[in-house]
Design a protein around this motif. Sequence first.
Motif, PDB file in Angstrom:
ATOM      1  N   HIS A 123       0.821  -1.221   0.000  1.00 21.18           N
ATOM      2  CA  HIS A 123       0.000   0.000   0.000  1.00 21.18           C
ATOM      3  C   HIS A 123       0.851   1.266   0.000  1.00 21.18           C
ATOM      4  CE1 HIS A 123      -3.865   2.138   1.074  1.00 21.18           C
ATOM      5  NE2 HIS A 123      -4.163   1.333   0.070  1.00 21.18           N
ATOM      6  N   ARG A 128     -15.114  13.224  19.965  1.00 21.89           N
ATOM      7  CA  ARG A 128     -13.709  12.835  19.932  1.00 21.89           C
ATOM      8  C   ARG A 128     -13.251  12.023  21.133  1.00 21.89           C
ATOM      9  NH1 ARG A 128     -14.542  16.965  17.195  1.00 21.89           N
ATOM     10  NH2 ARG A 128     -13.519  17.594  15.261  1.00 21.89           N
ATOM     11  N   GLY A 135     -11.537   1.438  11.777  1.00 21.25           N
ATOM     12  CA  GLY A 135     -11.862   0.884  10.460  1.00 21.25           C
ATOM     13  C   GLY A 135     -12.390   1.939   9.513  1.00 21.25           C
ATOM     14  N   HIS A 167      -8.740   7.430   6.516  1.00 24.50           N
ATOM     15  CA  HIS A 167      -7.467   7.026   5.911  1.00 24.50           C
ATOM     16  C   HIS A 167      -6.684   8.279   5.523  1.00 24.50           C
ATOM     17  CE1 HIS A 167      -4.601   4.934   3.328  1.00 24.50           C
ATOM     18  NE2 HIS A 167      -5.000   3.831   3.942  1.00 24.50           N
ATOM     19  N   ARG A 168      -5.359   8.209   5.677  1.00 30.44           N
ATOM     20  CA  ARG A 168      -4.538   9.357   5.319  1.00 30.44           C
ATOM     21  C   ARG A 168      -4.637   9.657   3.821  1.00 30.44           C
ATOM     22  NH1 ARG A 168       0.000  11.334   7.335  1.00 30.44           N
ATOM     23  NH2 ARG A 168      -1.230  11.556   9.222  1.00 30.44           N
ATOM     24  N   ARG A 205     -10.213  -1.644  -1.328  1.00 31.19           N
ATOM     25  CA  ARG A 205     -10.044  -2.957  -0.687  1.00 31.19           C
ATOM     26  C   ARG A 205     -11.257  -3.284   0.196  1.00 31.19           C
ATOM     27  NH1 ARG A 205      -4.590  -1.500   2.250  1.00 31.19           N
ATOM     28  NH2 ARG A 205      -5.920   0.303   2.676  1.00 31.19           N
ATOM     29  N   ARG A 226       1.491  -8.519   4.200  1.00 26.15           N
ATOM     30  CA  ARG A 226       2.232  -7.310   3.824  1.00 26.15           C
ATOM     31  C   ARG A 226       3.721  -7.579   3.631  1.00 26.15           C
ATOM     32  NH1 ARG A 226       0.716  -1.992   4.141  1.00 26.15           N
ATOM     33  NH2 ARG A 226      -1.172  -2.872   3.264  1.00 26.15           N
TER      34      ARG A 226
HETATM   35  C1  SDX Z   1      -4.294   1.144   7.613  1.00 25.98           C
HETATM   36  O1  SDX Z   1      -1.373   4.322   5.304  1.00 25.98           O
HETATM   37  C2  SDX Z   1      -1.841   3.226   4.847  1.00 25.98           C
HETATM   38  O2  SDX Z   1      -1.838   2.982   3.665  1.00 25.98           O
HETATM   39  C3  SDX Z   1      -2.367   2.283   5.911  1.00 25.98           C
HETATM   40  C4  SDX Z   1      -3.109   1.048   5.418  1.00 25.98           C
HETATM   41  C5  SDX Z   1      -2.199   0.103   4.703  1.00 25.98           C
HETATM   42  O3  SDX Z   1      -2.724  -0.724   3.950  1.00 25.98           O
HETATM   43  O4  SDX Z   1      -0.970   0.124   4.995  1.00 25.98           O
HETATM   44  O5  SDX Z   1      -4.162   1.443   4.560  1.00 25.98           O
HETATM   45  C6  SDX Z   1      -3.703   0.265   6.574  1.00 25.98           C
HETATM   46  O6  SDX Z   1      -3.596   1.504   8.523  1.00 25.98           O
HETATM   47  C7  SDX Z   1      -5.721   1.609   7.460  1.00 25.98           C
HETATM   48  C8  SDX Z   1      -6.145   2.619   8.582  1.00 25.98           C
HETATM   49  C9  SDX Z   1      -6.534   1.792   9.809  1.00 25.98           C
HETATM   50  N1  SDX Z   1      -6.756   2.686  10.981  1.00 25.98           N
HETATM   51  C10 SDX Z   1      -7.974   2.877  11.471  1.00 25.98           C
HETATM   52  O7  SDX Z   1      -9.009   2.424  10.983  1.00 25.98           O
HETATM   53  C11 SDX Z   1      -7.983   3.691  12.770  1.00 25.98           C
HETATM   54  C12 SDX Z   1      -9.042   4.778  12.672  1.00 25.98           C
HETATM   55  N2  SDX Z   1      -8.605   5.749  11.663  1.00 25.98           N
HETATM   56  C13 SDX Z   1      -7.940   6.964  12.159  1.00 25.98           C
HETATM   57  O8  SDX Z   1      -7.076   6.716  13.222  1.00 25.98           O
HETATM   58  C14 SDX Z   1      -7.396   7.813  11.011  1.00 25.98           C
HETATM   59  O9  SDX Z   1      -8.371   7.879  10.070  1.00 25.98           O
HETATM   60  C15 SDX Z   1      -6.089   7.433  10.345  1.00 25.98           C
HETATM   61  C16 SDX Z   1      -4.981   7.271  11.325  1.00 25.98           C
HETATM   62  C17 SDX Z   1      -6.225   6.181   9.559  1.00 25.98           C
HETATM   63  C18 SDX Z   1      -5.741   8.566   9.384  1.00 25.98           C
HETATM   64  O10 SDX Z   1      -5.497   9.684  10.149  1.00 25.98           O
HETATM   65  P1  SDX Z   1      -5.094  11.069   9.452  1.00 25.98           P
HETATM   66  O11 SDX Z   1      -4.897  10.980   7.998  1.00 25.98           O
HETATM   67  O12 SDX Z   1      -3.992  11.659  10.255  1.00 25.98           O
HETATM   68  O13 SDX Z   1      -6.421  11.865   9.545  1.00 25.98           O
HETATM   69  P2  SDX Z   1      -6.689  12.987  10.556  1.00 25.98           P
HETATM   70  O14 SDX Z   1      -6.354  12.488  11.935  1.00 25.98           O
HETATM   71  O15 SDX Z   1      -6.014  14.206  10.064  1.00 25.98           O
HETATM   72  O16 SDX Z   1      -8.270  13.096  10.395  1.00 25.98           O
HETATM   73  C19 SDX Z   1      -8.886  14.239   9.881  1.00 25.98           C
HETATM   74  C20 SDX Z   1     -10.116  14.444  10.787  1.00 25.98           C
HETATM   75  C21 SDX Z   1      -9.754  14.692  12.240  1.00 25.98           C
HETATM   76  O17 SDX Z   1     -10.818  15.462  12.781  1.00 25.98           O
HETATM   77  P3  SDX Z   1     -10.562  17.071  13.029  1.00 25.98           P
HETATM   78  O18 SDX Z   1      -9.470  17.158  14.086  1.00 25.98           O
HETATM   79  O19 SDX Z   1     -10.123  17.626  11.685  1.00 25.98           O
HETATM   80  O20 SDX Z   1     -11.894  17.593  13.495  1.00 25.98           O
HETATM   81  O21 SDX Z   1     -10.935  13.256  10.795  1.00 25.98           O
HETATM   82  C22 SDX Z   1     -11.005  12.746  12.112  1.00 25.98           C
HETATM   83  C23 SDX Z   1      -9.823  13.336  12.887  1.00 25.98           C
HETATM   84  O22 SDX Z   1     -10.107  13.404  14.270  1.00 25.98           O
HETATM   85  N3  SDX Z   1     -10.909  11.294  12.018  1.00 25.98           N
HETATM   86  C24 SDX Z   1     -11.723  10.453  12.634  1.00 25.98           C
HETATM   87  C25 SDX Z   1     -11.324   9.175  12.216  1.00 25.98           C
HETATM   88  N4  SDX Z   1     -10.278   9.279  11.388  1.00 25.98           N
HETATM   89  C26 SDX Z   1     -10.017  10.606  11.273  1.00 25.98           C
HETATM   90  N5  SDX Z   1     -12.741  10.660  13.494  1.00 25.98           N
HETATM   91  C27 SDX Z   1     -13.382   9.556  13.931  1.00 25.98           C
HETATM   92  N6  SDX Z   1     -13.064   8.281  13.583  1.00 25.98           N
HETATM   93  C28 SDX Z   1     -12.040   8.069  12.723  1.00 25.98           C
HETATM   94  N7  SDX Z   1     -11.721   6.819  12.381  1.00 25.98           N
END
Ligand code: SDX
Length: 426
Positions: free
Chosen positions: A230, A295, A301, A304-305, A313, A386
């Motif tokens: 990825h 928050r 789940g 995503h960044r 997927r 992976r």
């Molecule tokens: C994987 O990078 C990859 O490619 C990873 C992956 C791979 O195949 O290698 O795809 C696998 O890691 C998938 C992601 C799995 N993680 C989760 O499902 C955990 C929940 N997701 C979050 O932790 C978050 O979405 C991330 C870590 C995945 C991404 O974080 P970012 O890009 O730093 O996003 P952000 O924190 O800047 O979010 C922007 C906003 C924020 O709110 P504000 O402060 O702007 O008001 O969205 C919110 C965040 O708080 N937010 C969420 C959220 N994800 C982001 N709010 C609630 N639930 C969520 N899941």
Amino acid sequence: MADTNAKLTVNGEEYELPIIEGTLGRPVIDVAALQESGFWSYDPGFKVTAPVESKITYIDGGKGELLHRGYPIDELANNAEYLEVAYALLNGDLPNAEQKADFFEKIREHTAVHDQLRKFFEGFRRDAHPMAIMVGVVGALSAFYHEDLDVSNEEHREITAIRLIAKMPTLAAMSYKYSQGEPFMYPRNDFNYAENFLYMMFATPADVDYEKNDVITRAMDKIFTLHADHEQNASTSTVRLAGSTGANPYACIAAGIAALWGPSHGGANEAVLEMLDEIGTVENVPEFMEKVKSREVKLMGFGHRVYKNFDPRAKVMKETCDEVLEALGINDPKLELAMALEKIALEDPFFIERNLYPNVDFYSGIILKAIGIPTSMFTVIFALARTSGWISHLLEMHSAPYKIGRPRQLYTGETRRDFVKVEDRK
Ligand code: SDX
């Protein structure tokens, strides 16, 4: 006519920063000239930084597109075997029939691990998390292959890639068996990659008539493919950074496993099941969503960044989930709960405004649970799959000149001050 250079003017000096076009996606601005400017670039979390050039995987987060060596992920998952995809990640294209037969045979030849490696497992508490075991034993593999650890040697890199891809299912199954207090099962080389993993996970020496299940095997193989690579995610970037020091591939993959374990990354699939358990029923969803919006918790789940649209997927994973549950005649209330969560989230402005969609981890846990795999093994399976991506990035890095990764920083600590003896300190 698009610009070929970006211009930066700072403190009266102008810098020409070359723009480099790729074959897909955003061009990059080469900021090396900052070296002369007296400034560093600053990008916590690498949100807008491309530290490498790569030909392996491309993601279009806006369109929700994922390509491995140019092939769309849904076509690979639905039409190819995981080892064919692993071959493509390593070698640049899908194998022809002869290349496929040769690669599959090489993997079969290396599925077993040295019997002494069993002793590493005995050092762990019997209830050790399988990921803790995997971080340890994968790194320990380097102790068994001293003669092939020179990363500057292409043959050493290639045999190490084969060994890692071949042995990860064996080690993963061993980490599960150890946690169950059951005897390890030797790999069966008359089984294919996914069949062999499921056999080593669930068969016991008493199973003289162990039966394969084609639906589960196919679903397992698809799950491997959906997790194969990825781009420059956190664990792959960890593997590359470790590899840039010349560290051996086993140590680099162990570093990648450690990074993947975090709940924001590969640990999310385990966290999704724990979240669904905590919510319990569909009636509790509105209250849980309020906690997300305030928050207190994240919707695991989701988000995503890179993807600001559906993770492609997740779509294949959901289709596979429906297939497996139907074939096994399972009516899992967690699936109904997950679908209710998804529906509510996709209609809620909080999630819409933040482009939060299901990612690869949202449905994977439900399938794995249906197959009988315990939650603690979910991230181990992610790491298993992976490994082909990680080792492909490592080999890509070593296939051309590279420099040790050494980021700089914005220092905001104390300025220089005189030393004070302990007796004079307040
Ligand atoms: C994987 O990078 C990859 O490619 C990873 C992956 C791979 O195949 O290698 O795809 C696998 O890691 C998938 C992601 C799995 N993680 C989760 O499902 C955990 C929940 N997701 C979050 O932790 C978050 O979405 C991330 C870590 C995945 C991404 O974080 P970012 O890009 O730093 O996003 P952000 O924190 O800047 O979010 C922007 C906003 C924020 O709110 P504000 O402060 O702007 O008001 O969205 C919110 C965040 O708080 N937010 C969420 C959220 N994800 C982001 N709010 C609630 N639930 C969520 N899941």
